[in-house]
Design an enzyme around this catalytic site. Structure first.
Site, mmCIF file in Angstrom:
data_model
loop_
_atom_site.group_PDB
_atom_site.id
_atom_site.type_symbol
_atom_site.label_atom_id
_atom_site.label_comp_id
_atom_site.label_asym_id
_atom_site.label_seq_id
_atom_site.Cartn_x
_atom_site.Cartn_y
_atom_site.Cartn_z
ATOM 1 N N SER A 17 11.304 33.193 8.136
ATOM 2 C CA SER A 17 11.133 31.974 8.945
ATOM 3 C C SER A 17 9.696 31.792 9.431
ATOM 4 C CB SER A 17 12.039 32.033 10.168
ATOM 5 O OG SER A 17 13.368 32.218 9.776
ATOM 6 N N GLY A 18 9.109 32.852 10.004
ATOM 7 C CA GLY A 18 7.776 32.734 10.590
ATOM 8 C C GLY A 18 6.705 32.548 9.532
ATOM 9 N N GLU A 38 6.329 37.616 -1.263
ATOM 10 C CA GLU A 38 7.634 38.044 -0.730
ATOM 11 C C GLU A 38 8.262 38.938 -1.799
ATOM 12 O OE1 GLU A 38 9.826 37.673 2.108
ATOM 13 O OE2 GLU A 38 10.886 39.058 0.787
ATOM 14 N N CYS A 46 16.736 35.861 8.650
ATOM 15 C CA CYS A 46 17.541 34.791 9.254
ATOM 16 C C CYS A 46 18.406 34.096 8.203
ATOM 17 C CB CYS A 46 16.619 33.783 9.941
ATOM 18 S SG CYS A 46 17.507 32.333 10.508
ATOM 19 N N CYS A 51 21.049 35.360 10.782
ATOM 20 C CA CYS A 51 21.615 34.228 11.532
ATOM 21 C C CYS A 51 22.518 33.315 10.701
ATOM 22 C CB CYS A 51 20.485 33.356 12.100
ATOM 23 S SG CYS A 51 19.096 34.286 12.730
ATOM 24 N N LYS A 54 25.646 35.068 9.089
ATOM 25 C CA LYS A 54 26.445 35.519 10.248
ATOM 26 C C LYS A 54 27.172 34.340 10.878
ATOM 27 C CE LYS A 54 25.061 35.012 14.099
ATOM 28 N NZ LYS A 54 24.079 35.770 14.854
ATOM 29 N N TYR A 181 23.535 42.827 20.189
ATOM 30 C CA TYR A 181 23.924 41.552 19.585
ATOM 31 C C TYR A 181 24.752 41.777 18.319
ATOM 32 C CZ TYR A 181 20.019 38.750 21.711
ATOM 33 O OH TYR A 181 19.151 38.094 22.531
ATOM 34 N N ILE A 182 24.196 42.562 17.411
ATOM 35 C CA ILE A 182 24.783 42.617 16.069
ATOM 36 C C ILE A 182 26.145 43.301 16.113
ATOM 37 C CG2 ILE A 182 24.453 43.526 13.726
ATOM 38 C CD1 ILE A 182 21.479 42.992 14.043
ATOM 39 N N GLU A 185 28.658 40.922 17.897
ATOM 40 C CA GLU A 185 28.990 39.735 17.092
ATOM 41 C C GLU A 185 29.902 40.113 15.930
ATOM 42 O OE1 GLU A 185 25.122 36.868 17.897
ATOM 43 O OE2 GLU A 185 25.166 37.999 16.043
ATOM 44 N N ARG A 202 27.669 53.692 23.349
ATOM 45 C CA ARG A 202 27.363 54.918 24.097
ATOM 46 C C ARG A 202 27.188 54.681 25.594
ATOM 47 N NH1 ARG A 202 21.198 56.014 21.800
ATOM 48 N NH2 ARG A 202 20.273 54.124 22.575
ATOM 49 N N ASP A 310 9.313 39.488 13.993
ATOM 50 C CA ASP A 310 9.936 40.770 14.354
ATOM 51 C C ASP A 310 9.025 41.972 14.099
ATOM 52 O OD1 ASP A 310 12.108 39.184 14.869
ATOM 53 O OD2 ASP A 310 13.500 40.261 13.586
ATOM 54 N N ALA A 348 21.567 32.857 22.466
ATOM 55 C CA ALA A 348 23.033 32.930 22.457
ATOM 56 C C ALA A 348 23.472 34.149 21.682
ATOM 57 C CB ALA A 348 23.600 31.680 21.811
ATOM 58 N N HIS A 442 32.901 14.508 32.901
ATOM 59 C CA HIS A 442 34.266 14.960 33.161
ATOM 60 C C HIS A 442 35.216 14.484 32.064
ATOM 61 C CE1 HIS A 442 37.569 16.310 35.644
ATOM 62 N NE2 HIS A 442 38.175 15.160 35.429
ATOM 63 N N GLU A 447 30.673 20.937 33.349
ATOM 64 C CA GLU A 447 30.438 20.143 34.571
ATOM 65 C C GLU A 447 30.317 21.056 35.784
ATOM 66 O OE1 GLU A 447 33.775 17.662 36.128
ATOM 67 O OE2 GLU A 447 34.894 18.439 34.418
HETATM 68 P P1 NDP Z 1 19.940 46.008 19.777
HETATM 69 O O1 NDP Z 1 18.688 46.737 20.044
HETATM 70 O O2 NDP Z 1 20.244 44.757 20.512
HETATM 71 O O3 NDP Z 1 21.184 46.977 19.980
HETATM 72 C C1 NDP Z 1 21.234 48.239 19.442
HETATM 73 C C2 NDP Z 1 22.458 48.937 19.990
HETATM 74 O O4 NDP Z 1 22.648 50.172 19.358
HETATM 75 C C3 NDP Z 1 22.368 49.188 21.477
HETATM 76 O O5 NDP Z 1 23.638 48.974 22.033
HETATM 77 C C4 NDP Z 1 21.958 50.660 21.543
HETATM 78 O O6 NDP Z 1 22.410 51.301 22.702
HETATM 79 C C5 NDP Z 1 22.696 51.202 20.341
HETATM 80 N N1 NDP Z 1 22.070 52.393 19.769
HETATM 81 C C6 NDP Z 1 20.774 52.579 19.453
HETATM 82 N N2 NDP Z 1 20.582 53.805 18.919
HETATM 83 C C7 NDP Z 1 21.794 54.396 18.889
HETATM 84 C C8 NDP Z 1 22.251 55.664 18.465
HETATM 85 N N3 NDP Z 1 21.425 56.561 17.952
HETATM 86 N N4 NDP Z 1 23.573 55.936 18.590
HETATM 87 C C9 NDP Z 1 24.416 55.025 19.122
HETATM 88 N N5 NDP Z 1 24.035 53.815 19.550
HETATM 89 C C10 NDP Z 1 22.746 53.503 19.428
HETATM 90 O O7 NDP Z 1 19.926 45.799 18.220
HETATM 91 P P2 NDP Z 1 20.750 44.882 17.238
HETATM 92 O O8 NDP Z 1 20.665 45.631 15.963
HETATM 93 O O9 NDP Z 1 22.088 44.513 17.773
HETATM 94 O O10 NDP Z 1 19.883 43.562 17.180
HETATM 95 C C11 NDP Z 1 18.492 43.625 16.897
HETATM 96 C C12 NDP Z 1 17.803 42.384 17.375
HETATM 97 O O11 NDP Z 1 18.146 41.306 16.529
HETATM 98 C C13 NDP Z 1 18.216 41.917 18.764
HETATM 99 O O12 NDP Z 1 17.485 42.537 19.765
HETATM 100 C C14 NDP Z 1 17.960 40.450 18.700
HETATM 101 O O13 NDP Z 1 16.649 40.201 19.100
HETATM 102 C C15 NDP Z 1 18.154 40.100 17.246
HETATM 103 N N6 NDP Z 1 19.423 39.401 17.036
HETATM 104 C C16 NDP Z 1 19.672 38.220 17.677
HETATM 105 C C17 NDP Z 1 20.855 37.559 17.497
HETATM 106 C C18 NDP Z 1 21.118 36.281 18.221
HETATM 107 O O14 NDP Z 1 20.173 35.686 18.725
HETATM 108 N N7 NDP Z 1 22.362 35.841 18.320
HETATM 109 C C19 NDP Z 1 21.890 38.079 16.617
HETATM 110 C C20 NDP Z 1 21.551 39.320 16.000
HETATM 111 C C21 NDP Z 1 20.361 39.939 16.209
HETATM 112 P P3 NDP Z 1 21.599 51.229 24.089
HETATM 113 O O15 NDP Z 1 21.959 49.925 24.713
HETATM 114 O O16 NDP Z 1 22.155 52.390 24.845
HETATM 115 O O17 NDP Z 1 20.169 51.383 23.779
#
Ligand code: NDP
Length: 459
Positions: A17-18, A38, A46, A51, A54, A181-182, A185, A202, A310, A348, A442, A447
């Site tokens: 995207s960027g 690329e 994305c 995105c 998904k 997030y991932i 979702e 965890r 990213d 979101a 309404h 609201e």
């Molecule tokens: P996140 O960094 O949001 O979440 C990673 C998760 O994995 C956290 O809950 C973390 O726990 C856990 N974790 C990390 N290391 C370990 C481990 N060794 N063992 C067990 N659990 C672990 O990453 P995502 O992959 O979900 O998403 C990456 C990025 O992608 C997001 O930050 C977001 O910016 C983007 N994204 C945005 C979306 C949207 O806008 N709807 C959708 C999908 C992605 P802890 O919390 O304890 O660190």
């Protein structure tokens, strides 16, 4: 434009995207001579493995409860089976179409594209895996990120989010590890598609960093919808059940459970894709997780090299990468130095229900100043009528000092759509009284955002 000194005014590495936006605007609107490399599919995370697919899976999974609800409203529909193969075929066709659109847009803007991996030889030279070498006055790195598995034995038995769109068949059982997030979702998506989903996180509550009340409701609703969520739980060890070469994966949890799963998915974070590109050798600073270090103009310590999206691990969202790309073009090709505004970005999480959020959580805000919390949680009309227990949440975090709405948090169907609009008001730093001066629409769920008269609490 390019003078005789360089092949290009700009060479972009990465067609997500960027990178694509920066290349198109530099070439199409500023007459720059632009090349772009690329090594995978155009559209990047994305469009190809994030995105877009998904969200299409979210749509697919949400039809699961439509029949029930319609029948409660007097229809007489029969629940059918979900056909993953048919959906996946259509999904792939759509991704092919979108990739084609991306290629066409680049061509239409006059950008030279190279289906190749690029590495840097010096501050102005890019080496392509095709054997070619290209020089450019400016180089923009927009290589994105990639999912990472935890460092543990047999982690390769698990899949990551990139793989989920390619599954040959839907698993019957699935373990999703992570609480971001991932993970959240996909727990909802796969649950909606009929997979028996277990999620291990965890920490004490999923979606760390978001408003506690909002993430608490998301978790509660996910459990109610059928996700088997285990908090304070991680994988202790995993391997093929009974030492077989294929088949279910046996997982021992840190809380003493042992279960077999058809698929284990790690959603344990993403790292910036900056390695093995020769960056360190030419003096570009890289942080601990692999993020390229840049200033407010997305410029690295090597003045001709910039990075956006990213790979810089600032705010990892598509619209932010696009803005960084546009700001880069303004800075470098329009003579108008433009820093990127990373404040008050609405986003979101496409769980079921969705969560839309902008600004500070209650917890962040009360660390900073005294606040009033306006909050309501209720059963929305549409599903309440169908006899469903699901709840929604509308919440405003308001500064006691100057009445500015510091944060807005919505947990509800279509919260992503709602927060886009509420985000304008929060970004404009409107006060609670200005929200209240807006007449309600309404009957809607949202609201409530303009009708909450009394604070639920002060903090
Ligand atoms: P996140 O960094 O949001 O979440 C990673 C998760 O994995 C956290 O809950 C973390 O726990 C856990 N974790 C990390 N290391 C370990 C481990 N060794 N063992 C067990 N659990 C672990 O990453 P995502 O992959 O979900 O998403 C990456 C990025 O992608 C997001 O930050 C977001 O910016 C983007 N994204 C945005 C979306 C949207 O806008 N709807 C959708 C999908 C992605 P802890 O919390 O304890 O660190």
């Amino acid at each position: 434009m390019a003078g005789t000194e360089f092949d290009y005014d700009l060479f972009v590495i990465g067609g997500g995207s960027g990178g694509v936006r920066a290349a198109r605007v530099a070439a199409g609107e500023h007459g720059a001579k632009v090349g772009l490399a690329e090594d995978d599919r155009y559209g990047g995370t994305c469009v190809i493995r994030g995105c877009v697919p998904k969200k299409l899976m979210v749509f697919a999974s949400e039809y699961a409860h439509v029949v029930d609800e319609a029948n409660a409203y007097g229809w007489n529909h029969k629940q059918g089976e979900f056909d993953w193969t048919r959906f996946r075929g259509k999904l792939n066709e759509e991704l092919d179409r979108l990739e084609g659109v991306y290629r066409k847009m680049l061509k239409g803007s006059g950008v030279d594209t190279f289906d190749a991996r690029a590495t840097l030889k010096d501050a102005h030279t890019v080496a392509l895996s095709t054997g070619e070498t290209k020089t450019a006055k400016h180089i923009l790195i927009a290589t994105g990120g990639h999912p990472v598995r935890p460092d543990m034995p047999n982690a390769d038995l698990g899949i990551v989010s990139d793989d989920i769109f390619h599954l040959n068949e839907l698993p019957k059982t699935m373990l999703i590890v992570g609480g971001g997030y991932i993970a959240s979702e996909f727990a909802c998506i796969m649950n909606g598609l009929g997979v028996k989903v277990t999620q291990y996180y965890r920490g004490a509550q999923i979606l760390r960093g978001f408003d506690d009340e909002a993430r608490g409701l998301v978790a509660e609703e996910m459990i109610q919808n059928g996700v088997d969520l285990h908090l304070g739980t991680n994988i202790l060890e995993m391997g093929r059940a009974d030492g077989a070469d294929s088949g279910p994966i046996r997982v021992k949890s840190t809380t003493g459970h042992e279960n077999d799963f058809d698929v284990v998915m790690f959603a344990t974070g993403r790292d910036p894709s900056s390695r093995n590109m020769g960056l360190e050798d030419i003096g570009v600073s890289i942080g601990r997780r692999g993020e390229i270090e840049v200033n407010e103009y997305s410029q690295t310590g090597v003045p001709s090299i910039y990075a956006i999206g990213d790979v810089t691990n600032r705010v990892n969202l598509t619209p932010v990468a696009i803005r960084e790309g546009m700001a880069f073009v303004q800075t470098v090709f329009a003579g108008n130095p433009t820093p990127v505004d990373h404040e008050l970005i609405a986003s979101a999480i496409f769980t079921q229900p969705e969560m839309g959020t902008v600004g500070m959580s209650e917890e962040q805000a009360r660390d900073q100043e005294e606040v009033e919390i306006y909050c309501t949680s209720f059963r929305p009309m549409q599903t309440a009528f169908a006899g469903k227990p699901n709840r929604v949440l509308m919440k405003l975090v308001v500064s006691k000092k100057d009445r500015t709405v510091l944060g807005c948090h919505i947990v509800a169907p279509h919260a992503g759509e709602l927060i886009q609009l509420a985000g304008i008001a929060v970004k404009a730093k409107l006060t609670k009284e200005q929200f209240d001066a807006t007449c309600a629409v309404h009957p809607t769920m949202s609201e409530e955002l303009v009708t909450m008269r009394n604070p639920m609490r002060s903090a």
